[in-house]
Design an enzyme around this catalytic site. Structure first.
Site, PDB file in Angstrom:
ATOM      1  CG  ASP A 260      32.063  46.169  21.855  1.00  8.59           C
ATOM      2  OD1 ASP A 260      32.353  46.952  22.788  1.00  8.59           O
ATOM      3  OD2 ASP A 260      31.480  45.081  22.031  1.00  8.59           O
ATOM      4  CG  HIS A 401      29.539  47.892  17.256  1.00 11.93           C
ATOM      5  ND1 HIS A 401      28.240  47.754  17.688  1.00 11.93           N
ATOM      6  CD2 HIS A 401      30.173  46.732  17.571  1.00 11.93           C
ATOM      7  CE1 HIS A 401      28.090  46.553  18.236  1.00 11.93           C
ATOM      8  NE2 HIS A 401      29.250  45.904  18.175  1.00 11.93           N
TER       9      HIS A 401
HETATM   10 NI    NI Z   1      32.339  42.952  18.513  1.00 12.40          NI
END
Ligand code: NI
Length: 447
Positions: A260, A401
């Site tokens: 993400d 991430h």
């Molecule tokens: Ni996010």
């Protein structure tokens, strides 16, 4: 009067072929052939042929002239064209040519209107007759025969130059072809461009008959220099590797790695790792960052990864109005579509924050996760790996991430360890397949 069958007249300077307009301020753009307009693709070449004294076309009963560009060319017309070109260009064998007293071909007697030209063509070796002693002057010419004529004409006049490339140029003219040398030479000199065929390849269509306008183009390029030579590579395209068979995650122990908040400065390194390991992943992108990394986003798509929408600026969607949510989604869709050509099908709500209104307004399947590495918090590659190994099960979705270099650092070992535990890596959509994901619904781990 209608001239005898051919587009040839004799004698320099007579120039009977011009249908002139006496009060025109400029010379006409072509020699006055009623069937060769300025828009004709070969008007330059045909006009040049007239200027060379090679053709004046046919005079019609109305007194105008026609070139008949789409008519097929005969062997005798080719003989006359080449003889007159040779004469015009001071080729000694033509300028000082004296035809023999006796006919060499049974069907070209001394009285034949083109006896001189055909005899010259035979004497120079540019064209031989047939085995039965005929020349067959009215027979039409194929494109491969034109190549042979042009090649021998160039050889005879000392204009041959290079003698053909080593590699095959045309799909339909292999090295074993009887006129391979002549045809490839013609292409290398830019005298012919061939026809476009599939795979960026070219065809020559050697057995097609040649038109008068195509002959005009061939002769023009032979004397004046050719067009851009065709590409010397016509090797067959490499066979496409078969599309990888996607695992059936109802049976196989699948896991979906998701990344993400990118794209970011470390995403390319992650893509390199995934490519080396042949691991597909899913990226949920923040729309406002996409424009800074269009090449990276495009590569995600071409590398076979799935791309999802993660809002425009990572806002918590329940705090926004319907219109603001729609804007977050559509601006990001547009940015991704601009980079990859395709808008994303999936969305992951920032922070996982959602409610029934958000689900409805977003209008896409909402993808959540069951394995939360908390990589953004501890920034420890080993903890990212250990958390995942401890909690991943068949059908898990792992949240990471790629904006953190420590996460990208963790991925090679993470892949290795998950593989060792029997996991197969898939995108989110493939994780749920064949179930189709519905807009407005939230999805977690399967199985
Ligand atoms: Ni996010």
């Amino acid at each position: 009067m209608l001239l005898f069958g051919l587009a040839i007249t004799f004698g320099f300077g007579a120039a009977p072929g011009h249908a002139t307009v006496s009060d025109a301020p400029e010379p006409p753009p072509h020699p006055g052939f009623t069937d060769v307009g300025p828009a004709s693709p070969f008007s330059t070449e045909i006009s040049w042929l007239v200027d060379q004294g090679v053709t004046t076309g046919w005079q019609t009963a109305a007194g105008t002239y026609e070139f008949r560009p789409k008519n097929l060319l005969s062997r005798e017309a080719m003989a006359v064209f080449l003889y007159r070109l040779a004469t015009q260009h001071g080729v000694q064998s033509a300028v000082s040519y004296t035809p023999p007293d006796q006919a060499a071909f049974g069907d070209v007697p001394v009285s034949h209107p083109f006896f001189t030209e055909i005899s010259w063509l035979s004497a120079t070796g540019i064209a031989q007759g047939w085995g039965d002693g005929t020349f067959r002057p009215r027979e039409q010419i194929s494109r491969e025969a034109t190549a042979a004529f042009a090649y021998r004409f160039a050889a005879h006049t000392g204009a041959l130059g290079t003698t053909g490339p080593a590699s095959q140029l045309f799909q339909d003219v292999p090295k074993s072809h009887g006129f391979y040398t002549q045809i490839t030479w013609m292409a290398q000199r830019g005298i012919t461009t061939g026809y476009t065929a599939p795979h960026g390849c070219l065809k020559f269509r050697p057995r097609s008959q040649v038109t008068r306008e195509a002959t005009a183009a061939f002769l023009y390029r032979l004397i004046n220099g050719g067009v851009k030579p065709v590409s010397p590579d016509c090797s067959p395209p490499p066979p496409k590797p078969p599309a990888p068979v996607k695992p059936d995650c109802r049976k196989v122990k699948c896991v979906a790695l998701t990344f993400d908040d990118g794209p970011g400065p470390h995403t390319t390194r992650l893509l390199d790792t995934l490519a080396a390991q042949k691991v597909p992943a899913t990226f949920f992108l923040v729309g406002q960052k996409v424009g800074s990394y269009p090449g990276v986003v495009k590569r995600m798509a071409t590398d076979g990864h799935e791309i999802g929408n993660h809002s425009w600026d990572h806002s918590s969607l329940p705090h926004l109005s319907d219109a603001q949510i729609r804007s977050q989604v559509s601006r990001t869709d547009t940015a991704i579509k601009n980079a990859t050509g395709r808008a994303p099908a999936l969305l992951r709500p920032p922070y996982g924050n959602r409610n029934t209104r958000v689900d409805r307004v977003v209008g896409k399947p909402l993808i959540l996760w069951d394995v939360d590495t908390r990589d953004w918090e501890h920034l420890s590659p080993s903890r990212t790996i250990s958390t995942t190994l401890a909690t991943a099960r068949k059908g898990s979705i792992v949240l990471m991430h790629d904006v953190h270099p420590t996460t990208v650092d963790a991925v090679p070992k993470l892949i290795k360890e998950l593989r060792a535990k029997g996991f197969t890596f898939v995108t989110v959509t493939d994780l749920f397949a064949p179930t189709k994901l519905n807009p407005g619904r939230a999805y977690y781990r399967t199985g």
